[in-house]
Scaffold this active site. Structure first.
Site, short mmCIF file in Angstrom:
data_model
loop_
_atom_site.label_atom_id
_atom_site.label_comp_id
_atom_site.label_asym_id
_atom_site.label_seq_id
_atom_site.Cartn_x
_atom_site.Cartn_y
_atom_site.Cartn_z
CE1 TYR A 24 -3.99 -2.11 4.97
CE2 TYR A 24 -3.69 0.16 4.27
CZ TYR A 24 -3.82 -1.18 3.97
OH TYR A 24 -3.76 -1.60 2.66
CE LYS A 76 -1.58 -4.41 3.30
NZ LYS A 76 -1.67 -5.72 2.63
CB SER A 85 -0.87 -0.01 1.26
OG SER A 85 -1.45 1.25 1.48
#
Length: 350
Positions: free
Chosen positions: A159, A163, A134
């Protein structure tokens, strides 16, 4: 050359569209998904609804297992049953705001889950993986557009950190063992739907992403879009993002598989997948209203924790090394989202 490809999280939004493109490219696809963010298809269904429809669109069959990648025994059974050539790894929790509220769940699912997957792959002698990463790994952009060598790790939410940490684990793995090849694809903001209108984004509960929220307001499922912040340093004060059509993104994965299978790369490689153009929230609302013929009611609310003002990609490396560029613009993204939503007002549930 046709390959046997294991796709984790294959019933989700990005997963199902990529499965479709992999089948169209002639590959055999084995999917695992725990269905935490995908519609299962009702009692007695052997396939999630998204993959059932992928089969209808392509005329090809998908092998599916209801498996949680954190469960080593379940994963090992899948690898024992199939000769896997490479893995495309989507399975993850993916909502920025939610990750700020329940960070442990994100680390457990996204990092522990990936570690179990990588260990299971190694045991089975499979060392090629395409990873769904991402643009959040870049954190607050130091300069735009974002290139692949922009510093990573100053992430603004759990989040993004999950990643980033996963990418670091994969780098260490490649350093420690030359048999590994990892292609990490850093997505910007996937939107849209397959042109058939048969598959699209259907999040469980309240959408965390802009486009499905807009489309649910337009179709009457939700009353009003909340726009998080109007005082960013952007032309109209709302957040600017690089939105990429889901089919372009899926085609990028097929190109990454081609590159992996060709053996011309080794170790850890990373590519941005975006359009290179940013649009504000209000520009997307306007484009969607035009595509749907519906007024999208919205209200401005406070900024959301973990969001950055603007993020868009430099996509020249993917063009040069993967032979991939995004072909579809914002109008097509909105038209295809609306085509999916109006034909499936309640998503896959009917």
């Amino acid at each position: 050359m046709p390959l046997n490809i294991l796709v984790t999280g294959g019933a989700g939004f990005v997963g199902s569209h990529t499965v479709l493109e992999l089948l169209n490219a002639g590959h055999a696809v084995i999917c695992v998904d725990n269905l935490c963010n995908a519609y299962g298809g009702g009692a007695g269904s052997k396939l999630p609804e998204s993959l059932k429809r992928v089969q209808e669109i392509t005329g090809a069959s998908v092998t599916f297992y209801d498996v949680d990648i954190r469960n080593p025994a379940e994963l090992q059974a899948v690898f024992a049953k199939h000769k896997i050539d490479c893995v495309v790894h989507f399975a993850a929790l993916k909502a920025v705001g939610e990750s700020c509220r329940i960070p442990l769940k994100y680390y457990q699912n996204n990092i522990t889950g990936t570690s179990v997957l990588l260990e299971t792959m190694a045991e089975a002698g499979v060392f090629k993986i395409v990873y769904s990463s991402s643009a959040t790994v870049y954190g607050e952009p130091q300069k735009l557009p974002l290139t692949e060598n922009h510093p990573t790790g100053s992430c603004t939410n759990p989040y993004g950190k999950s990643k980033y940490f996963t990418e670091e684990i994969m780098k260490d793995l490649c350093e420690s063992d030359p048999r590994w090849t990892v292609v990490s694809l850093r997505y910007f903001n996937p939107v849209g739907a397959h042109e058939s209108g048969r598959i699209g984004e259907d999040p469980n509960g309240e959408p965390n992403n802009l486009m499905p929220y807009i489309s649910q307001v337009a179709v009457g499922r939700r009353e009003c879009l909340r726009v998080f912040g109007s005082n960013y340093d952007t032309p109209d004060g709302t957040g600017v993002r690089d939105y990429i059509h889901i089919v372009d993104l899926a085609e990028g994965h097929v190109k990454a598989i081609d590159k992996l299978a060709g053996g011309s790369i080794a170790g850890f490689c990373v590519y941005n997948l975006g359009t290179g153009r940013g649009y504000s929230v209000l520009e997307v609302v306007k484009a969607f209203s035009k595509a749907s013929g519906k007024t999208v009611k919205y209200e401005i609310v406070d900024r959301r924790a973990g969001d950055v003002a603007a993020s868009y990609a430099d996509v020249s490396l993917a063009a040069k090394e993967l032979g991939w560029t995004a072909k579809r613009g914002l109008d097509e993204m909105c038209a295809d989202t609306w085509n999916w939503q109006k034909n499936n007002p309640n998503g896959f549930a009917g």
